[in-house]
Design a protein around this motif. Sequence first.
Motif, PDB file in Angstrom:
ATOM      1  N   ALA A 346       0.834  -1.200   0.000  1.00 36.37           N
ATOM      2  CA  ALA A 346       0.000   0.000   0.000  1.00 36.37           C
ATOM      3  C   ALA A 346       0.873   1.257   0.000  1.00 36.37           C
ATOM      4  N   TYR A 362      -4.545  -0.554   0.575  1.00 39.29           N
ATOM      5  CA  TYR A 362      -4.812  -0.174   1.967  1.00 39.29           C
ATOM      6  C   TYR A 362      -5.960  -1.016   2.527  1.00 39.29           C
ATOM      7  N   TYR A 388      -9.173   5.134   3.135  1.00 39.95           N
ATOM      8  CA  TYR A 388      -7.858   5.656   2.752  1.00 39.95           C
ATOM      9  C   TYR A 388      -7.960   7.132   2.413  1.00 39.95           C
ATOM     10  N   TRP A 393      -1.663  10.222   2.993  1.00 41.38           N
ATOM     11  CA  TRP A 393      -1.526   8.773   2.977  1.00 41.38           C
ATOM     12  C   TRP A 393      -0.605   8.261   4.086  1.00 41.38           C
ATOM     13  N   ILE A 397      -1.876   5.151   6.348  1.00 40.01           N
ATOM     14  CA  ILE A 397      -1.121   3.903   6.409  1.00 40.01           C
ATOM     15  C   ILE A 397      -0.381   3.774   7.731  1.00 40.01           C
TER      16      ILE A 397
END
Length: 477
Positions: A346, A362, A388, A393, A397
């Motif tokens: 991801a 993700y 997501y 990001w 994550i």
Amino acid sequence: MKKYILTSLVAMLFVGCQTADDVNSDPHATYETTPEALITYAQKELSDYMTTPSVNENNFRLTMQYWQETIYVNESNYDFTNRNVSNNVWIDNYVNVLKNLDQAKRIINAYVPTFQEAATWPGIKQNQLAVIDIMQVYTFQILVDTYGDIPYTQALDIDKYPLPKYDKASDIYTSLIDRLKTDITNLSEDSDAFGSGDVFYKGDISKWEKFGNSLLLKLGMSLADVNPTLAQATVNQAISGGVMNASGDDCKFQYLDSSPNENPVYQEVTSRNDFIAGKTLVDYMKSTNDTRISVYYRGPIGGQYIGQIIGAPGAFGSFSKPGTFTRDATTPGILLSYTEVAFYLAEAAARWGIGGSPSALYTTAVTSSFSDWGKDADAAAYLAAHPYDASNWKKSIGEQAWVAMYNQAVTSWNFYRRLDYPQLVAPTTAIPNAGGKVPVRLQYPPAEATTNGSNSAAASAAIGGDKLTTKIFWDVN
């Protein structure tokens, strides 16, 4: 392979049940052994280090604010000197793991096959050496990611180099990537390796190939911010080679329901009431309605999960405790998981557009974590509420990897340092040496300053100071 009588053997213990002969043997003498026995021992030691919550050795469940201590809170406040933590981490990985793997390699290289073995031995030997080297690459990465510059090129030949020099961490990474590429190429499913002596994969070379490529992916992602060109090339090669694609590919050490082979978490939590839930993760999971909380922790208080403030002592009965899985002696130790790999994929997609849609990958990573903890049915609703976020990001994550790596705290620490999420806050009671921050490395062992002082001092200067706040070379943000 025939047994060999070793002239020197560092920290060799047997994992299996003791016999009368074992009990009566001199533990300081050298006895017959095989590479298989050394591999089993090294794998157990490696798993024990990555798994244990012992405050003498692996404090990353505390550092990542998953758990908190009840009475003795030194380690929650980053005092790792009192218990010689760094010395123990150094010995565990260099002596108990790397040196035993090196000894196995020496035996294999010196072995002369019988007439009956001659035809199959070259393939077996090549596989065995590749598997050993993959484990050494994994272990050296742990050491670099923990300390920075470390002994590497001279580390394992103690006869020739009793005071080994420290190599530059970035150079070690380049070497590890090259070694791993060669190891993966050398693996062949047409030959055997260590059979049942290999607790991780029971000699399944196809699994070792996936592990090798997944480790290559991990090495590449670590370099994402400091050397994106090498990082992307490494990640692309890992993905094309075939990384883990299901939880059945996880690299685990299966513990047993008998001493001394129980899971070290079980040994710690069942012998003393030292650990309770940490407020940081508990509050985060409550705020996100994360049903994994009921597996991560036990003992709701008044219907609520309650974690203690990081760095502060707390009565055992007043806070939630580590989950019931920690009280099962046979819970496996995790070295590398498909869920971990899914988060790397991801991240690679988010950074460089490699491998597919960041949002889809993700979703796969978070879903895999829910599946790991038996909460498959809850994943879709959780993702709908916490999708997501392409605009940030690293936060998406980073925070989800932090939650998912609850039982892989050493790995969680890497995600945290690379992605800068979650934004953990050091306790106000933390030792002054932490500089008001969560540690980003361990200091070199005091024993190194005593026995290998010149090289240790040179390494300290090269990395910018032997401090808890000195960043590893790839941690540039």
